[in-house]
Motif scaffolding. Structure first.
Motif, PDB file in Angstrom:
ATOM      1  N   VAL A 138       0.832  -1.207   0.000  1.00 21.04           N
ATOM      2  CA  VAL A 138       0.000   0.000   0.000  1.00 21.04           C
ATOM      3  C   VAL A 138       0.864   1.253   0.000  1.00 21.04           C
ATOM      4  N   ILE A 139       1.970   1.194   0.742  1.00 22.10           N
ATOM      5  CA  ILE A 139       2.879   2.343   0.785  1.00 22.10           C
ATOM      6  C   ILE A 139       3.502   2.582  -0.595  1.00 22.10           C
ATOM      7  N   TYR A 140       3.909   1.489  -1.266  1.00 18.24           N
ATOM      8  CA  TYR A 140       4.482   1.635  -2.609  1.00 18.24           C
ATOM      9  C   TYR A 140       3.448   2.159  -3.592  1.00 18.24           C
ATOM     10  N   LEU A 141       2.200   1.670  -3.451  1.00 19.66           N
ATOM     11  CA  LEU A 141       1.158   2.142  -4.370  1.00 19.66           C
ATOM     12  C   LEU A 141       0.950   3.646  -4.217  1.00 19.66           C
ATOM     13  N   ALA A 142       0.972   4.115  -2.968  1.00 24.03           N
ATOM     14  CA  ALA A 142       0.829   5.554  -2.744  1.00 24.03           C
ATOM     15  C   ALA A 142       1.986   6.296  -3.393  1.00 24.03           C
ATOM     16  N   ASN A 183      13.143  15.140  -6.488  1.00 23.62           N
ATOM     17  CA  ASN A 183      12.985  15.348  -7.918  1.00 23.62           C
ATOM     18  C   ASN A 183      11.516  15.334  -8.322  1.00 23.62           C
ATOM     19  N   ASN A 184      10.618  15.303  -7.314  1.00 22.75           N
ATOM     20  CA  ASN A 184       9.219  15.526  -7.664  1.00 22.75           C
ATOM     21  C   ASN A 184       8.820  16.836  -7.011  1.00 22.75           C
ATOM     22  N   ASP A 213       2.483   9.131  -7.232  1.00 16.09           N
ATOM     23  CA  ASP A 213       3.150  10.430  -7.336  1.00 16.09           C
ATOM     24  C   ASP A 213       4.116  10.533  -8.515  1.00 16.09           C
ATOM     25  N   VAL A 214       4.355   9.411  -9.208  1.00 17.11           N
ATOM     26  CA  VAL A 214       5.255   9.496 -10.363  1.00 17.11           C
ATOM     27  C   VAL A 214       4.502  10.199 -11.486  1.00 17.11           C
ATOM     28  N   PHE A 271      12.043   7.470  -8.525  1.00 22.50           N
ATOM     29  CA  PHE A 271      10.989   8.098  -7.742  1.00 22.50           C
ATOM     30  C   PHE A 271      10.642   7.296  -6.489  1.00 22.50           C
ATOM     31  N   MET A 272      10.845   5.996  -6.567  1.00 18.28           N
ATOM     32  CA  MET A 272      10.440   5.141  -5.456  1.00 18.28           C
ATOM     33  C   MET A 272      11.529   4.952  -4.411  1.00 18.28           C
TER      34      MET A 272
END
Lengths: 294, 289
Positions: A173-177, A293-294, A181-182, A208-209
């Motif tokens: 779930v944390i990775y999906l969140a 970088n975001n 944002d990418v 990004f991750m």
């Protein structure tokens, strides 16, 4: 200091006083006290007796169980943490693809992570029962005679790693969140350039991750050193100390043998290891973690 | 260029492949829970018929052939799960009251007030979250024992009233999004910080407080270590601790154990379906950045 400033300070400290008191009584003072206790012999009934470095000396030179518990914990951290990241991240990538039933899949993978640890333990003791458990039953249908899992010293730690993967939906779930944002524009640009899926993963998604992965890595390593409930319930350190996790051994020393001074020394070694491991990970982050970088 | 990214909307054969992978992977995620419920409803002869020792399980053996609801009644008669449930709910309610009231006060102080040393203290507080509990465990145990609290619920509930750094962190994040002008207006009108906090900030923070309530509930419901350390009287057991004791005392009674595990897990799953958003948001705000 003006009257108004003093008033402001007073009000501020009143508001944070619950934490300040709790911090002093339940964290700061016990923290120092356990350092002191680690230099004593203490069984809770009689007064602590100063013994200098005797506990530390005994731990490092005369206690094979201490080394065993370190080995078990480091092995678990080195296997379960990267594997958990890989599976959680992999699942998140799959579940980020727009397909029908996406929400249902996400829910299915997430649910095991909210099952209470005690329930998970009881369920898996049953599923991994060598004679009548589901796992060996399923293996039998494909012609494999399953091992004794939790009761076999060569498989017990592997069993615990496998069980830890069952709860991987929490980090998914944390990775999906994070994946949300990418910026899509980057993917679109790369499609125009004709980049391959693998290249997109490497050049866009991964950078990004990295902060999220770094976070999970740190939490995973700290968590390994505090891994207790599952091992306590399912194996209690056995068979033959094959799952004697550091926290489990510390707990036994403190509350089974009432060896509180010795256990305090173990607690401080644990503290130093956790601080050391975290610092090392933070030092490596410059090489691979990309912020901002975001 | 398409506005809809092709990368996220794959081709048909690709989709089938993804479905195939996901279905295959979701089996190990789902089967253990199905097996738990199914075992809890099976008569013993069905339980012992399958598995590595008996015949291999078939699709049919996933479901009980003769549903035996009485397993639940018998499990409740073996172990007083009703009492454990009452104890657990009591602890949950007290912990929620304690943790939410204290943590919101502290969070307001850290996010909306200025005072000497605030930022340093905030960093110290965040730092304590990474401190392994084992380092303070023994002196804290000694403290509670010397206070005569061993064997009571006090060691499990009193610390809740002194704010949880994790909840404080969550709440400061939320309070910071509240416009400062609004609070300033209150201050100009002569309202005390206490009144601003109670009458303005708290009513606006219901979603954040709901998330915190959920977290405290889950934490208390699942808590195993505290009862293990401090509770020795079986009438005071919580569900989590009682279930572990059940396993160590009645290790082979799988249908009863699974009935108890189902009763223990079900409220969490039901809660999840009602508060799905809160669960996910809570996790991603804490885990993300």
């Amino acid at each position: 200091m003006s009257r108004q400033k003093r008033q402001q300070n007073l009000i501020g400290y009143l508001f944070i006083s619950p934490w300040l008191i709790g911090f002093s009584v339940f964290t700061a003072w016990p923290f120092l006290q356990s350092l002191w206790l680690s230099f004593t012999r203490y069984d809770i009934i009689s007064e602590p007796k100063w013994v200098g470095f005797a506990n530390y000396h005994a731990l490092f030179t005369q206690d094979p169980q201490f080394w065993q518990s370190l080995q078990v914990t480091f092995t678990y951290a080195a296997v379960a943490v990267p594997l958990g990241i890989l599976c959680g991240f992999g699942l998140a990538l799959l579940l980020n693809i727009r397909i029908k039933g996406q929400e249902i899949y996400r829910t299915l993978f997430y649910i095991p992570s909210i099952v209470p640890a005690v329930a998970t333990s009881v369920i898996f003791v049953w599923i991994m029962n060598p004679q009548i458990g589901l796992l060996n039953g399923l293996l039998k249908t494909v012609g494999i005679i399953g091992p004794n899992w939790l009761n076999d010293p060569t498989w017990s730690l592997t069993s615990l790693v496998l069980i830890s993967l069952w709860g991987v939906g929490g980090s998914m779930v944390i990775y999906l969140a994070g994946l949300k944002d990418v910026p899509l524009s980057l993917y679109e640009a790369s499609l125009v350039d004709g980049a391959s899926a693998w290249h997109r993963l490497k050049a866009i998604t991964w950078p990004f991750m990295t902060p999220v992965i770094f976070f999970n890595l740190i939490m995973g390593v700290i968590g390994s050193f505090q891994y207790f409930t599952n091992a306590f319930i399912m194996t209690n350190g056995g068979p033959q100390d094959s799952t004697l996790f550091y926290s489990l051994y510390l707990f036994n020393r403190a509350f089974r043998y009432l060896d509180m001074g010795y256990a305090s020394a173990m607690a401080w070694i644990l503290f130093v290891i956790v601080v050391g491991a975290t610092s090392i990970l933070f030092m490596t982050q410059k090489k691979w973690v990309q912020y901002g970088n975001n | 260029m398409q506005s809809d990214s092709r990368w996220l909307a794959p081709q048909k054969w690709h989709k089938i492949l993804v479905h195939f992978c996901l279905i295959a992977l979701s089996l190990p995620a789902v089967l253990p829970l199905l097996w738990m419920v199914s075992t809890s409803l099976k008569p013993d002869r069905e339980i012992y018929a399958t598995g590595g020792g008996g015949s291999a399980p078939t699709l049919a053996s996933l479901l009980p052939q003769a549903i035996k609801w009485s397993n639940y009644a018998e499990a409740l008669a073996t172990v007083p799960l009703g009492d454990y449930l009452r104890n657990t709910i009591f602890l949950c309610i007290v912990s929620i009251i304690g943790a939410i009231s204290s943590s919101s006060l502290v969070a307001y102080g850290f996010s909306k007030l200025t005072f000497w040393g605030r930022d340093v203290l905030f960093v110290v507080m965040l730092g304590t979250m990474a401190l392994p509990g084992q380092v303070t465990m023994i002196p804290v145990f000694t403290l509670f024992k010397n206070l005569g609290w061993y064997g009571t619920y006090l060691p499990l509930i009193v610390p809740a009233f002194f704010a949880s750094p994790f909840l404080v962190f969550l709440l400061t994040q939320f309070f910071r999004t509240l416009p400062t002008e609004m609070l300033e207006a209150g201050r100009v009108d002569g309202a005390t910080e206490w009144r601003i906090f109670i009458q303005l900030v708290i009513p606006l923070s219901k979603p954040a407080l709901a998330t915190c309530t959920l977290f405290v509930f889950l934490g208390t419901w699942n808590e195993f270590f505290g009862p293990l350390l401090y509770i020795n009287d079986p009438t005071k057991y919580t569900l989590a601790y009682g279930l572990q004791q059940f396993l160590s005392n009645y290790g082979g009674a799988w249908s009863y154990l699974m009935a108890a595990a189902t009763l223990f897990t079900l409220p969490i799953l039901v809660l999840f379906f009602f508060a799905q958003k809160t669960f996910i948001q809570g996790i991603s705000t804490t885990g993300g950045k």
